[in-house]
Design an enzyme around this catalytic site. Structure first.
Site, short mmCIF file in Angstrom:
data_model
loop_
_atom_site.label_atom_id
_atom_site.label_comp_id
_atom_site.label_asym_id
_atom_site.label_seq_id
_atom_site.Cartn_x
_atom_site.Cartn_y
_atom_site.Cartn_z
N ALA A 46 0.91 -2.36 8.52
CA ALA A 46 0.26 -1.24 8.25
C ALA A 46 0.61 -0.67 6.98
O ALA A 46 1.81 -0.71 6.66
CB ALA A 46 0.28 -0.35 9.53
N THR A 47 -0.18 0.33 6.28
CA THR A 47 0.45 0.59 5.07
C THR A 47 0.64 2.07 4.84
O THR A 47 1.50 2.62 5.58
CB THR A 47 -0.37 0.16 3.77
OG1 THR A 47 -1.92 0.58 4.17
CG2 THR A 47 -0.43 -1.11 3.88
N THR A 48 -0.02 2.95 4.74
CA THR A 48 0.14 4.49 4.09
C THR A 48 -0.12 5.52 5.12
O THR A 48 -1.39 5.65 5.75
CB THR A 48 -0.58 4.63 2.75
OG1 THR A 48 -0.26 3.49 1.87
CG2 THR A 48 0.12 5.97 2.25
N LYS A 79 -3.90 3.86 12.32
CA LYS A 79 -2.48 3.72 12.38
C LYS A 79 -1.87 5.23 12.72
O LYS A 79 -0.89 5.42 12.81
CB LYS A 79 -1.97 3.64 10.98
CG LYS A 79 -2.47 2.52 10.35
CD LYS A 79 -2.31 2.35 8.90
CE LYS A 79 -3.22 1.37 8.15
NZ LYS A 79 -3.11 1.10 6.81
#
EC number: 3.4.25.1
Length: 269
Positions: A46-48, A79
């Site tokens: 998962a990123t930002t 997320k």
């Protein structure tokens, strides 16, 4: 007949569900595992995530992309999650572990409320999350780290509060805004320019979406608003009334306004 208050279950009773699992079924904990020596398995990341305070509350938003190396593993991942009625949790890092820790944290808060008959304080929730992240340190040292953002409404102080963490579980309160994940450096730059004290909820939503838009523009692991697939960031607000997920139709309008304003200004992005 044995008094149930003195039986083996009573002696192990605890308001912490995580502690209960650690005692009785440690193999069920998501962070109580060690990988065999060798190459770290490739897994979605998962990123930002961005979060910011506004007048009367706090907001958290996350993009929808997960990556696995140079591959887009998912365009639909979520997320940002409600931890309980008055708090939300955003995740960056190894997606599978992060989602399991999120679920455990949700059960942890619900278990505490049932056992103690009251909500855990916001700082208490933040501390318990830090302990879970600390428990994941052996996995993090093997390349499978989980870095959360935690935000909620402090019912005693009457304000929204935001907490960041490091890989060891260290907890740090952020007074204005923060971002984690691969695109965080770009999102944080946008937040520094766009955030101001006492934003309205509507303006805070716009700031968060624009920060994610900027992050996606420069970070390939961050997904921006996608009008073709009708994919928008996941955005939660938390205030005195509790948490609320911002409807996708509102996010579509916000993203459209951002793109239009940049087109009118003749900007490249």
């Amino acid at each position: 007949m044995q008094d149930p208050s003195t039986g083996p279950l009573a002696t192990q009773a605890t308001s912490s569900f995580t502690e209960h699992l650690q005692r009785s079924r440690p193999e069920l904990l998501p962070f109580n595992q060690l990988l065999p020596a060798g190459t770290v398995p490739s897994s979605p990341h998962a990123t930002t995530i961005v979060a910011l305070t506004y007048a009367g509350g706090v907001l958290m938003a996350g993009d929808r992309r997960a990556t696995m190396g140079n591959i887009i593993a998912s365009r639909h991942i979520e997320k940002v999650f409600p931890a309980d009625e008055y708090s939300v949790l955003g995740i960056a890092g190894t997606a599978g572990l992060a989602i399991d820790i999120t679920r455990l944290f949700q059960v942890e808060l619900e278990h505490y409320e049932k056992i103690e008959g009251t909500l855990l304080s916001l700082v208490g929730k933040a501390n318990r999350l830090g302990a879970m992240i600390r428990g994941n340190l052996p996995m993090a040292m093997q390349g499978m780290a989980v870095i959360p953002l935690f935000a909620g409404f402090d019912q005693v102080a009457g304000v929204g509060r935001l907490f960041s963490y490091d890989v060891t579980g260290g907890r740090y309160e952020e007074l204005e805004h923060h971002s984690v994940g691969s695109g965080s450096v770009f999102a944080r730059g946008a937040l520094k320019k766009l955030w101001k004290p006492n934003l309205s909820e509507e303006d805070a939503i716009s700031v968060a979406v624009e920060a994610l838009y900027d992050a996606a523009d420069d970070d390939s692991a961050t997904g921006g608003p996608d009008p073709v697939r009708q994919l928008w960031p996941v955005v939660y607000t938390v205030n005195r009334s509790g948490n609320r997920r911002v409807p996708e139709r509102d996010l579509a309008a916000v993203a459209g306004a951002i793109v239009e304003s940049r087109a009118v200004a003749g900007r490249e992005a």
